[in-house]
Design a protein around this motif. Structure first.
Motif, PDB file in Angstrom:
ATOM      1  N   TYR A 129      -3.935  -8.288  -7.869  1.00 42.29           N
ATOM      2  CA  TYR A 129      -2.437  -7.939  -8.038  1.00 42.29           C
ATOM      3  C   TYR A 129      -1.944  -7.252  -6.658  1.00 42.29           C
ATOM      4  N   ASN A 130      -0.660  -7.223  -6.657  1.00 38.03           N
ATOM      5  CA  ASN A 130       0.021  -6.511  -5.497  1.00 38.03           C
ATOM      6  C   ASN A 130      -0.686  -5.104  -5.575  1.00 38.03           C
ATOM      7  N   ALA A 185       1.012  -1.188  -3.375  1.00 41.49           N
ATOM      8  CA  ALA A 185       2.058  -0.714  -2.665  1.00 41.49           C
ATOM      9  C   ALA A 185       1.671   0.503  -2.476  1.00 41.49           C
ATOM     10  N   CYS A 233       3.226  -2.882   1.501  1.00 38.56           N
ATOM     11  CA  CYS A 233       2.602  -3.557   0.162  1.00 38.56           C
ATOM     12  C   CYS A 233       1.735  -4.698   0.620  1.00 38.56           C
ATOM     13  N   SER A 262       0.355  -8.108  -0.593  1.00 36.87           N
ATOM     14  CA  SER A 262       0.693  -9.205  -1.624  1.00 36.87           C
ATOM     15  C   SER A 262      -0.610  -9.881  -1.902  1.00 36.87           C
ATOM     16  N   SER A 263      -0.660 -10.004  -3.463  1.00 30.24           N
ATOM     17  CA  SER A 263      -1.806 -10.618  -3.968  1.00 30.24           C
ATOM     18  C   SER A 263      -1.853 -12.261  -3.813  1.00 30.24           C
ATOM     19  N   ARG A 264      -0.255 -12.684  -3.542  1.00 28.65           N
ATOM     20  CA  ARG A 264      -0.149 -14.017  -3.135  1.00 28.65           C
ATOM     21  C   ARG A 264      -0.517 -14.640  -1.947  1.00 28.65           C
ATOM     22  N   TYR A 301       3.418  -6.211   3.910  1.00 34.90           N
ATOM     23  CA  TYR A 301       4.826  -6.177   4.251  1.00 34.90           C
ATOM     24  C   TYR A 301       5.103  -4.853   4.595  1.00 34.90           C
ATOM     25  N   THR A 355       1.724  -0.621  -8.498  1.00 34.79           N
ATOM     26  CA  THR A 355       1.546  -1.998  -8.584  1.00 34.79           C
ATOM     27  C   THR A 355       2.686  -2.548  -9.528  1.00 34.79           C
ATOM     28  N   ASP A 378       1.675  -9.013 -10.506  1.00 35.59           N
ATOM     29  CA  ASP A 378       2.037 -10.009  -9.741  1.00 35.59           C
ATOM     30  C   ASP A 378       3.691 -10.428  -9.468  1.00 35.59           C
ATOM     31  N   CYS A 433       6.982  -5.896  -5.147  1.00 38.26           N
ATOM     32  CA  CYS A 433       6.244  -5.397  -4.039  1.00 38.26           C
ATOM     33  C   CYS A 433       6.560  -5.721  -2.585  1.00 38.26           C
ATOM     34  N   ILE A 434       6.820  -7.057  -2.518  1.00 37.75           N
ATOM     35  CA  ILE A 434       7.253  -7.241  -1.045  1.00 37.75           C
ATOM     36  C   ILE A 434       8.376  -7.004  -0.726  1.00 37.75           C
TER      37      ILE A 434
END
Length: 126
Positions: free
Chosen positions: A32-33, A35, A50, A52-54, A59, A98, A101, A105-106
């Motif tokens: 997960y994200n 931050a 942050c 990012s989980s993706r 960021y 968090t 997802d 966050c970003i």
């Protein structure tokens, strides 16, 4: 159950460095994200950085770009915020959070965060 334990805060002189830690339980880093936010006295909470989980990218808020850096230790399930060239305006309580997802966050949007740590105080002063 998701929990964050922040540590590493303290009193530091301007221009010096500090490393904050956020120990995560309840999920695995990267799942997960995650931050960092901060809140200075009398001010609203603002986003700092942050992961990012993706895409695994970091960021950062414009106010900390080039001075702060995120990195993580997967073995310890811990995220670190390395803070360099600290300024008095960096004084605040720093929190992990968090949105799982989510999209917040970003964009470092605190209103979208769903779990928060209790924070650690950073004071930058002569």
């Amino acid at each position: 159950q998701v929990q964050f334990v922040e540590s590493g805060g303290g009193l530091v002189q301007p221009g010096h460095s500090l490393r904050l830690s956020c120990a995560v339980s309840g999920f695995t880093l990267g799942e997960y994200n995650l931050a960092w936010f901060r809140q200075a006295p009398g001010k609203e909470r603002e986003g700092v950085a942050c992961i990012s989980s993706r895409d695994g990218n970091g960021y950062y808020a414009d106010s900390v770009k080039g001075r702060f850096a995120l990195f993580r230790d997967n073995a310890k399930n811990t995220v670190y915020l390395e803070m360099n060239s600290l300024k008095p305006e960096d004084t605040a309580i720093y929190y992990c959070a968090t949105d799982f997802d989510g999209p917040s966050c970003i964009f470092l949007n605190p209103s979208g965060m769903v779990h928060w740590g209790k924070g650690t105080l950073v004071a930058v002063s002569q």
